[in-house]
Design a protein around this motif. Structure first.
Motif, short mmCIF file in Angstrom:
data_model
loop_
_atom_site.label_atom_id
_atom_site.label_comp_id
_atom_site.label_asym_id
_atom_site.label_seq_id
_atom_site.Cartn_x
_atom_site.Cartn_y
_atom_site.Cartn_z
N GLU A 264 1.14 -0.78 -0.37
CA GLU A 264 0.12 -0.06 0.08
C GLU A 264 0.66 1.37 -0.26
OE1 GLU A 264 -1.88 -0.47 3.53
OE2 GLU A 264 -3.36 -2.43 2.66
N ARG A 268 1.12 4.35 -2.51
CA ARG A 268 1.21 5.37 -2.71
C ARG A 268 2.20 6.68 -3.19
NH1 ARG A 268 -0.77 5.63 3.63
NH2 ARG A 268 -1.20 7.95 3.04
N ALA A 271 2.26 7.04 -6.81
CA ALA A 271 1.46 7.58 -7.23
C ALA A 271 1.88 9.30 -7.45
CB ALA A 271 0.62 7.94 -6.38
N ASP A 361 2.86 5.57 8.39
CA ASP A 361 2.91 6.05 6.41
C ASP A 361 2.06 7.43 6.18
OD1 ASP A 361 -0.13 5.27 7.88
OD2 ASP A 361 -0.20 3.95 6.45
N HIS A 362 1.68 7.77 7.15
CA HIS A 362 1.12 9.17 6.88
C HIS A 362 1.64 9.82 6.98
CE1 HIS A 362 -3.18 7.13 6.33
NE2 HIS A 362 -3.81 7.84 7.56
N ILE A 365 4.32 9.94 4.05
CA ILE A 365 3.96 10.99 2.92
C ILE A 365 4.11 12.13 2.90
CG2 ILE A 365 1.61 10.58 0.98
CD1 ILE A 365 3.05 8.15 0.75
#
Length: 387
Positions: A264, A268, A271, A361-362, A365
Motif C-alpha cells: 500500500e 502511494r 502515485a 505512513d501518513h 507521505i
C-alpha cells in the motif's frame, strides 16, 4: 525520547514475562494443531507447561487458578492481559489486550507477537525459515527478481484456486522457489465454505474469511476487524475452485499481513511520481525510494500491534543498497489504536537504534510531498530528516 535503562534488562526483571511467553507459545501451538476448542489429553507439552505455570503464578498470588485447560482458554478470551495476577512491566500490554479473540477463540496478533518475540519453537520460527530458504535459493540462482516476485506473491495472493496455482507453476521467474511454494500453500479446510458452497476473500487483507452462524463473516486479522465488518472481496464457488489453497497461518500472520502495509505504501509513493523498488538487494529493507534529484530513502515497514515489542526489535537499517535517509514506518491506524504508540517505541528501543526514527505512513507521505514541493520550488534540501 530515548530509554535511560536497558529495555531488555528491565523486562527480564518481571516474573510475568516468562509466563506470558509460555502462554502465547502454547496458544499458537494449540491453534496450529487442532484449533483451541478441539483438544484431547495428553496435551502438547507447551500447553501443559502453560497450564501448570499459570496455576503456580496464581497460587503464589493467592488467586484461584484456572482449574483446567477450558478455564485457561476462557481467561485468554475474556480476561485482559493487564488484569492477570502476574508481574508485568507497564507497557507489556494495553488495558483491553487479550490473548485469544473472543469471537473466534483464535490467537490475537498480540499473542502472536508475544510468541514471536520470545519463543524458540520451530513452529513459531517457521515463517523466518521459509523466508531464509527463499533468499538462499534465489541467491544460488542469482535471481533477485525471483525473490521479489516470491514476496509479492505471498503478500498479494495468499489464496489460490487450482487454475491460479497452474499459472504460477508455469511462471519461470519463480523457478528458484517452485518447490518451496508447493510446501507453503496448503489445502483449505471445509470450515471456510458457506452453506451455499462458496468461499469469500476479505476485500481488505485478501485472506479467506470464516463464515459465522449469523450469516456474517470473520476475518483473522485483528487490524482488519478493528476497521469494522470485513468487506467481501471476491467470492469463489467451491466447484470452480478445484483444490483451493492458502498460505500457512504463520506466513499469513507475519508476511501477508505486514506486507499489505508495504505494498500500500509502494502504491502511494509511486502515485507521487517517485521511483520505488520493493525488497531490494534480497530484502535488505522493504522499500527503496528515489526522488527526481537522486535523493534516496530506505524504508522498513512494521505493521505491529505492540509498540514496546517493536521498540525492542529496532535496529539500524542496513547500509546497502545506499540511501540518504532511512525510516521505520508503521500504519497510521496502529498509532490511532494505541495512544502513546511512538513514545512507547522510543522508550523501548535499544541504544544502538536510537537514531532509527519511527513515522506513520501518513507522516512519510507528507514528508515525500513536502520534499517534492521544495525540489520543485528550488529550495535546497536540508539533510536533517527532522527539519
Amino acid at each position: 525520547m530515548t530509554a535511560t535503562t536497558n529495555p531488555a534488562e528491565d523486562w527480564a526483571a518481571h516474573r510475568g514475562i516468562p509466563l506470558m511467553r509460555t502462554l502465547a507459545t502454547a496458544l499458537t501451538v494449540l491453534d496450529a494443531a487442532t484449533g483451541p476448542d478441539t483438544f484431547t489429553l495428553p496435551y502438547p507439552p507447551e500447553v501443559q507447561r502453560a497450564l501448570d505455570r499459570t496455576a503456580l503464578a496464581c497460587l503464589e498470588r493467592g488467586v484461584e487458578p484456572p482449574a483446567c485447560l477450558p478455564d485457561l482458554l476462557f481467561w485468554c478470551r475474556e480476561r485482559p492481559v493487564a488484569d492477570w495476577p502476574v508481574d508485568l512491566p507497564p507497557e507489556a500490554a494495553g488495558p483491553d489486550d487479550l490473548l485469544l479473540d473472543p469471537e473466534s477463540s483464535r490467537p490475537t496478533e498480540l499473542c502472536y507477537e508475544w510468541a514471536e518475540q520470545f519463543s524458540d519453537s520451530a513452529l513459531l520460527l517457521y515463517d523466518r525459515e521459509i523466508i531464509r530458504a527463499a533468499l538462499r535459493l534465489c541467491r544460488e540462482y542469482g535471481e533477485e527478481d525471483a525473490y521479489t516476485e516470491f514476496r509479492r506473491l505471498l503478500v498479494t495472493r495468499p489464496v489460490l484456486t487450482s487454475a491460479e496455482e497452474w499459472l504460477i507453476s508455469v511462471d519461470h521467474v519463480l523457478d528458484p522457489v517452485k518447490e518451496l511454494l508447493n510446501r507453503i500453500y496448503r489445502p483449505v479446510p471445509d470450515s471456510y465454505v458457506r452453506e451455499d458452497h462458496h468461499y469469500a476473500v476479505c476485500g481488505r487483507c485478501l485472506t479467506l474469511l470464516t463464515p459465522l452462524h449469523d450469516g456474517g463473516w470473520w476475518c483473522e486479522r485483528d487490524r482488519c476487524r478493528r476497521q469494522g465488518h470485513p468487506p467481501v472481496g471476491r467470492r469463489i464457488l467451491k466447484e470452480e475452485a478445484g483444490e483451493l489453497l492458502q498460505l500457512t497461518r504463520p506466513l499469513r500472520q507475519f508476511v501477508t499481513g505486514p506486507g499489505r502495509a508495504e505494498v500500500e505504501l509502494e502504491a502511494r509513493l509511486t502515485a507521487l511520481g517517485l521511483r520505488v523498488r520493493m525488497w531490494p538487494a534480497y530484502d535488505a529493507y522493504d522499500v527503496h525510494v528515489t526522488f527526481p534529484d537522486g535523493w534516496v530513502w530506505a524504508v522498513d515497514v512494521k505493521d505491529w500491534a505492540h509498540p514496546a515489542f517493536l521498540g525492542r526489535a529496532a535496529r539500524p537499517v542496513p547500509q546497502e543498497p545506499p540511501y540518504d535517509e532511512a525510516f521505520w514506518v508503521v500504519p497510521q491506524d496502529r498509532v490511532d489504536d494505541r495512544p502513546g504508540y511512538i513514545a512507547a517505541y522510543e522508550r523501548n528501543r535499544p541504544a544502538a537504534a536510537r537514531h532509527v526514527p519511527l513515522l506513520t505512513d501518513h507522516d512519510l507521505i507528507t514528508r515525500a510531498r513536502n520534499r517534492l514541493s521544495r525540489h520543485a520550488n528550488g529550495t535546497p534540501e536540508k539533510e536533517n530528516p527532522d527539519a
